[in-house]
Design a protein around this motif. Structure first.
Motif, mmCIF file in Angstrom:
data_model
loop_
_atom_site.group_PDB
_atom_site.id
_atom_site.type_symbol
_atom_site.label_atom_id
_atom_site.label_comp_id
_atom_site.label_asym_id
_atom_site.label_seq_id
_atom_site.Cartn_x
_atom_site.Cartn_y
_atom_site.Cartn_z
ATOM 1 N N HIS A 177 0.829 -1.279 0.302
ATOM 2 C CA HIS A 177 0.498 -0.019 0.072
ATOM 3 C C HIS A 177 1.072 1.175 -0.241
ATOM 4 N N LYS A 178 1.914 1.466 -0.191
ATOM 5 C CA LYS A 178 3.129 2.497 -0.367
ATOM 6 C C LYS A 178 2.960 2.832 -1.909
ATOM 7 N N ALA A 179 3.172 4.071 -2.200
ATOM 8 C CA ALA A 179 2.708 5.051 -3.393
ATOM 9 C C ALA A 179 3.936 4.803 -4.039
ATOM 10 N N ASN A 180 4.791 4.554 -3.969
ATOM 11 C CA ASN A 180 5.818 3.772 -4.684
ATOM 12 C C ASN A 180 6.019 3.197 -5.282
ATOM 13 N N ASP A 181 5.539 1.964 -4.230
ATOM 14 C CA ASP A 181 5.747 0.123 -4.693
ATOM 15 C C ASP A 181 4.401 0.046 -5.820
ATOM 16 N N ILE A 182 3.570 0.731 -5.592
ATOM 17 C CA ILE A 182 2.095 0.196 -6.347
ATOM 18 C C ILE A 182 2.450 1.384 -7.738
ATOM 19 N N LEU A 183 3.523 2.278 -7.615
ATOM 20 C CA LEU A 183 3.489 2.697 -9.147
ATOM 21 C C LEU A 183 4.263 2.097 -9.665
ATOM 22 N N ILE A 184 5.443 1.558 -8.852
ATOM 23 C CA ILE A 184 6.735 -0.195 -9.702
ATOM 24 C C ILE A 184 5.911 -0.581 -10.161
ATOM 25 N N THR A 185 4.762 -0.823 -9.520
ATOM 26 C CA THR A 185 3.600 -2.250 -10.229
ATOM 27 C C THR A 185 3.216 -2.163 -11.206
ATOM 28 N N PHE A 186 2.715 -1.409 -10.887
ATOM 29 C CA PHE A 186 1.915 -0.546 -11.932
ATOM 30 C C PHE A 186 2.226 -0.647 -13.112
ATOM 31 N N LYS A 187 3.658 0.032 -13.431
ATOM 32 C CA LYS A 187 4.244 0.187 -14.273
ATOM 33 C C LYS A 187 4.314 -0.939 -15.472
ATOM 34 N N ASN A 188 4.639 -2.081 -14.175
ATOM 35 C CA ASN A 188 5.625 -3.250 -14.284
ATOM 36 C C ASN A 188 4.456 -4.275 -15.047
ATOM 37 N N LEU A 189 3.211 -4.234 -14.251
ATOM 38 C CA LEU A 189 2.112 -5.388 -14.510
ATOM 39 C C LEU A 189 0.801 -4.773 -15.991
ATOM 40 N N PHE A 190 0.481 -3.646 -15.997
ATOM 41 C CA PHE A 190 -0.129 -3.303 -15.998
ATOM 42 C C PHE A 190 0.159 -3.557 -18.468
ATOM 43 N N PRO A 191 1.138 -3.151 -18.329
ATOM 44 C CA PRO A 191 1.569 -3.607 -19.846
ATOM 45 C C PRO A 191 1.276 -4.238 -20.428
ATOM 46 N N LYS A 192 0.705 -5.537 -18.802
ATOM 47 C CA LYS A 192 0.913 -7.363 -19.379
ATOM 48 C C LYS A 192 -0.470 -8.333 -19.522
ATOM 49 N N ILE A 193 -1.643 -6.737 -19.655
ATOM 50 C CA ILE A 193 -2.681 -6.736 -18.611
ATOM 51 C C ILE A 193 -3.089 -6.953 -20.254
ATOM 52 N N LYS A 194 -4.447 -8.422 -20.825
ATOM 53 C CA LYS A 194 -4.404 -8.314 -21.718
ATOM 54 C C LYS A 194 -6.185 -7.311 -21.890
ATOM 55 N N LYS A 195 -6.400 -6.777 -22.980
ATOM 56 C CA LYS A 195 -7.256 -5.738 -23.869
ATOM 57 C C LYS A 195 -9.217 -5.927 -22.906
ATOM 58 N N ASN A 196 -8.680 -5.444 -22.285
ATOM 59 C CA ASN A 196 -10.825 -5.124 -21.617
ATOM 60 C C ASN A 196 -10.376 -6.076 -20.266
ATOM 61 N N GLY A 197 -8.897 -6.194 -19.912
ATOM 62 C CA GLY A 197 -8.686 -6.409 -18.601
ATOM 63 C C GLY A 197 -8.879 -5.731 -17.516
ATOM 64 N N TRP A 198 -8.777 -6.421 -16.349
ATOM 65 C CA TRP A 198 -8.546 -4.838 -15.431
ATOM 66 C C TRP A 198 -7.065 -5.493 -14.139
ATOM 67 N N TYR A 199 -7.382 -4.182 -13.384
ATOM 68 C CA TYR A 199 -6.012 -3.815 -12.932
ATOM 69 C C TYR A 199 -6.680 -3.358 -11.513
ATOM 70 N N VAL A 200 -7.033 -3.591 -10.006
ATOM 71 C CA VAL A 200 -7.650 -3.889 -9.178
ATOM 72 C C VAL A 200 -6.244 -2.777 -8.289
ATOM 73 N N ILE A 201 -7.155 -2.161 -7.918
ATOM 74 C CA ILE A 201 -5.265 -1.951 -6.544
ATOM 75 C C ILE A 201 -6.500 -1.152 -5.032
#
Length: 259
Positions: A177-201
């Motif tokens: 739940h730390k801001a920097n960790d959330i952003l690092i993780t999002f930057k690396n994993l969001f591109p690996k989501i398929k079209k219309n997939g979901w990222y939950v924070i």
């Protein structure tokens, strides 16, 4: 020796629940001399019911043994949760049988992992955490990976070793739940989501996670690689319904869909 003694005691004296393995793939579980055929029943429960059964704070309400600072001892309490179940079901219920691959960051005792296991019946779930000492949940569809989300190199190594392409249906960040960790993780994993997939924070805070909320409200999304596959689509947010603590700052869950 310590483990041996613990194993011997566990045969005759009940220990806290998270000391025991729970195999979700088993045909049945033991109930004294009887067999409990639980699979079909669990598969027909709502996600909110599963969150409650597995005692995760994603539920509206659940019970567990907690330490009471008022009474200065451990007590059995009924505790208010975040009540995220309804929002999860609103988004995923119609398509839940088509969900094939989930990454969950931060699994603690594995309660929400178990709930997702029975709700997304065809999904393989990859749990990322720095420790699984308290997580005794096992299944043929659950894999545990020692990954520190604050370490970008560890995240990249996990992605490369597990051959994760653009095939993720859901990523759930319930980690530090730390801001920097959330952003690092999002930057690396969001591109690996398929079209219309979901990222939950989960459990975002307006005071603790200002940088994250600023990013989510910025349509330019500057931390993502400039790629047509990295466009953010719909964003849903829900305020937590916890009311027991005025000082609880983890107030929001964000559901971010990929275009």
């Amino acid at each position: 020796m310590k483990k041996l003694l613990k194993d011997q005691f566990a045969k005759y004296i009940p220990l806290p629940e998270n000391n025991y393995e729970l195999d979700l793939s088993a045909e049945y579980h033991d109930y004294f001399k009887e067999k409990s055929y639980f699979q079909k029943i669990c598969q027909n429960l709502s996600l909110e019911q599963l969150f409650t059964m597995f005692k995760t704070d994603k539920a509206q309400i659940y019970y567990r043994v907690v330490y009471s600072h008022r009474q200065k001892r451990f007590v059995r309490s009924i505790v208010e949760g975040h009540n995220y179940g309804g929002t999860y079901e609103k988004i995923f219920q119609k398509n839940r049988k088509n969900i094939k691959k989930i990454i969950e960051i931060g699994s603690l005792e594995g309660g929400s992992t178990a709930a997702f296991h029975f709700y997304f019946l065809n999904a393989k779930i990859h749990c990322l955490d720095i420790s699984f000492d308290r997580n005794k949940i096992v299944s043929r569809r659950i894999t545990k990976h020692y990954v520190d989300q604050s370490d970008e190199e560890q995240l990249k190594s996990f992605i490369n070793k597990k051959f994760i392409k653009n095939d993720l249906d859901i990523v759930i960040d319930d980690g530090s739940h730390k801001a920097n960790d959330i952003l690092i993780t999002f930057k690396n994993l969001f591109p690996k989501i398929k079209k219309n997939g979901w990222y939950v924070i989960e459990d975002l805070s307006k005071s603790w996670n200002k940088d994250v909320l600023k990013f989510l409200n910025n349509k330019k999304n500057t931390i993502l690689p400039k790629n047509v596959n990295n466009k953010i689509g719909r964003i849903f947010s829900k305020r937590s319904e916890k009311s027991w603590s005025k000082n609880n700052k983890q107030n929001y869950v964000y559901f971010i869909q990929k275009k």
